[in-house]
Write a protein that holds these residues in place. Sequence first.
Motif, short mmCIF file in Angstrom:
data_model
loop_
_atom_site.label_atom_id
_atom_site.label_comp_id
_atom_site.label_asym_id
_atom_site.label_seq_id
_atom_site.Cartn_x
_atom_site.Cartn_y
_atom_site.Cartn_z
N LEU B 183 0.83 -1.20 0.00
CA LEU B 183 0.00 0.00 0.00
C LEU B 183 0.87 1.25 0.00
O LEU B 183 0.56 2.23 -0.70
CB LEU B 183 -0.92 0.00 1.22
CG LEU B 183 -2.02 -1.04 1.26
CD1 LEU B 183 -3.01 -0.73 2.36
CD2 LEU B 183 -2.73 -1.12 -0.05
N ALA B 184 1.98 1.22 0.78
CA ALA B 184 2.85 2.40 0.82
C ALA B 184 3.43 2.69 -0.57
O ALA B 184 3.47 3.84 -1.00
CB ALA B 184 3.97 2.18 1.83
N PHE B 185 3.84 1.64 -1.30
CA PHE B 185 4.43 1.88 -2.63
C PHE B 185 3.39 2.38 -3.62
O PHE B 185 3.66 3.28 -4.42
CB PHE B 185 5.09 0.60 -3.16
CG PHE B 185 6.34 0.24 -2.41
CD1 PHE B 185 7.10 1.24 -1.84
CD2 PHE B 185 6.74 -1.06 -2.28
CE1 PHE B 185 8.24 0.93 -1.15
CE2 PHE B 185 7.88 -1.38 -1.59
CZ PHE B 185 8.64 -0.38 -1.02
N ILE B 186 2.16 1.79 -3.55
CA ILE B 186 1.13 2.26 -4.48
C ILE B 186 0.77 3.71 -4.16
O ILE B 186 0.61 4.55 -5.04
CB ILE B 186 -0.11 1.35 -4.40
CG1 ILE B 186 0.24 -0.04 -4.92
CG2 ILE B 186 -1.25 1.92 -5.23
CD1 ILE B 186 -0.87 -1.03 -4.77
N PHE B 187 0.69 4.02 -2.85
CA PHE B 187 0.38 5.39 -2.42
C PHE B 187 1.46 6.36 -2.88
O PHE B 187 1.18 7.49 -3.28
CB PHE B 187 0.24 5.40 -0.90
CG PHE B 187 -0.04 6.74 -0.31
CD1 PHE B 187 -1.13 7.48 -0.73
CD2 PHE B 187 0.79 7.26 0.67
CE1 PHE B 187 -1.39 8.71 -0.17
CE2 PHE B 187 0.53 8.50 1.21
CZ PHE B 187 -0.57 9.23 0.79
N MET B 188 2.72 5.89 -2.88
CA MET B 188 3.81 6.73 -3.33
C MET B 188 3.62 7.15 -4.78
O MET B 188 3.90 8.28 -5.16
CB MET B 188 5.12 5.95 -3.16
CG MET B 188 6.37 6.79 -3.10
SD MET B 188 7.81 5.75 -3.05
CE MET B 188 7.83 5.18 -1.39
N GLN B 189 3.11 6.24 -5.63
CA GLN B 189 2.96 6.55 -7.05
C GLN B 189 1.71 7.37 -7.33
O GLN B 189 1.73 8.24 -8.19
CB GLN B 189 2.87 5.25 -7.86
CG GLN B 189 4.06 4.33 -7.71
CD GLN B 189 5.32 4.99 -8.19
OE1 GLN B 189 5.30 5.78 -9.11
NE2 GLN B 189 6.44 4.65 -7.57
#
Lengths: 105, 486
Positions: B183-189
């Motif tokens: 979730l953190a990586f998707i949120f980053m993008q």
Amino acid sequence: MDQNMNFQTVMLIVGFLMIIAGCYCMIRTYHILKIFIGVEIAMKAVTMFLVLAGYVNGRAGLSQAYVITAIVLEVVVAVVFAGVTIHLYKKYGNMDIRNLTQLKG
Amino acid sequence: MNYLNYAAAVFLLIPIAAIAINNICPKPYMKKNFHTLTGTVAVFQIAAAAYALCAMNANGLTAYDFSILSNLKITGSALFRLTPVSLIFLLCIGMVAFVSVAVASKTVESMRISYVNLLMTMLIGMNGMVLVKDLFTLYVFLDVVGISSFVLISLFRSTKALEGSVKYLVISEFATIFILTALAFIFMQTGSLAYQDIGGVLEGADGSQKNLIYLSIALLIAGFSIKAGAVPFHSWLPDAHQSADTAVSILLSGIVIKIAGVYGLFMVVSLFPGVRAVQIALAAIGVASILTGALLALRQTHFKRIVAYSSVSQIGYILLGLSCGTTVGLIGAVAHVFSHAAFKTTLFSNAAALHEQVGTLDIDKMGGLQSRMPVTSLSSVVAFLSTAGIPPFAGFWSKLLIIIALWTSGSAVLGGVALIASIFTCAYLLRLQKKVFFGETPEHLKNVTEVKGGIKFVEIALTVITSATGILFPLVLIYLQSRGLI
């Protein structure tokens, strides 16, 4: 910009190292509380990833909300884990997970 | 349209009200009547889901946004969304909760107040998971479901229950870490985790960003597979199912692994449609689960362990249905979720009946119970035929849809594997039937009688549901064809 990229990369690598350390700790130790210390180390890295994500995409407010919620849930899990641990300690007199051999097959 | 809003509120507000009533009323009164309260909640949920399904169909809606406390006219205030798929999941949740309560009225002797509190919390978590509109809230409700199931497993504090709970807890923590990192990586993008904002993330990404997205998809699949109990993450599932009280095992196997695991994978598939890597990963996990679950079930001697490994195997079929990426595959997967909920809860209520009447669940110590427990025997035979995919029961149609979907989407080999693995399903369930219900009756089982009360009622009701769904399923197919879905 270049400095920013470097900062992100460093944080990503540190986070991954923390997650690997936490998972290694969960797999390799036999003491229940040490296993939970491993969980906590990995969860701190995940929290850091959420903060980093908010820093990168500029939505720090939203990521703050996410981080606080994640920490609250982490505490609830910690409480449940501690409760189970206390009862196991009452049953066995120690906290070695090698005692847990009743369910097999 | 207004009524639809009220129906939607039922799913989240009624369990909260039930918790309040449960804790305010005097304890001795609640201990006597706990099944009335929870049964009413489950019946309300079934009725509301059925009504909302009919209402959405009559109005031609495919999605209905609603909110509970805030005004709908403000932008971004609609936090929940009803779709036909989520309504079918809600129907399954209501059904399994009702069965669990009926069984618990017999098996749960102490800790009844805590049981009701935890069951209602779990209901809120599962209803929330299928209703939310963004991934982070999905994770929050997933943790609510997880926490209440850890406590439910270890409710009676026996050594075995604590052991099963600790195993589930530690393995679930891996799932939490994986899902939150993804979730953190998707949120980053994307800068947002709402479903409608995630859709196009793969097209807009390049180079290292794309790698991060692929990594987060892999982590999401791993995390939800742990929750679903799919191979190679299945080790917690039989332990947790065996050690928990049977009323709790019904909840775990009937619905928790499907909402927490399969619904999450369903969201991954619908958020990243047509990504080949996702389909290959799901197909690989599915085939491994089908074969490993069936083979491991062959060598167990504990009734609930056999049924638990059977769950691993059936989850594999659902994942194969999801892996097709076609509408037929998705319909097959959702249909199999429903029929699996029906026949697996039947098998677990049989386990509860045997535990009540015989006192053991070791199949080597049983035999020849068919004439002494006719209702239990008949319902378990129907459930077994439905699990193995024999017409005309519900399991046949869902497996048929999955295999047709595999065939038409170009993976005929996987369809063949799914078909042949049904033989293993027959094998382990025939072994179970033969050892428990057929053959010679041992001396100490001569006085066994049929179970009474709630367990007998749900056995009959579930047998009727499995048979009726199977016989009436052609009508569903005709309806789906008229809507142009298959």
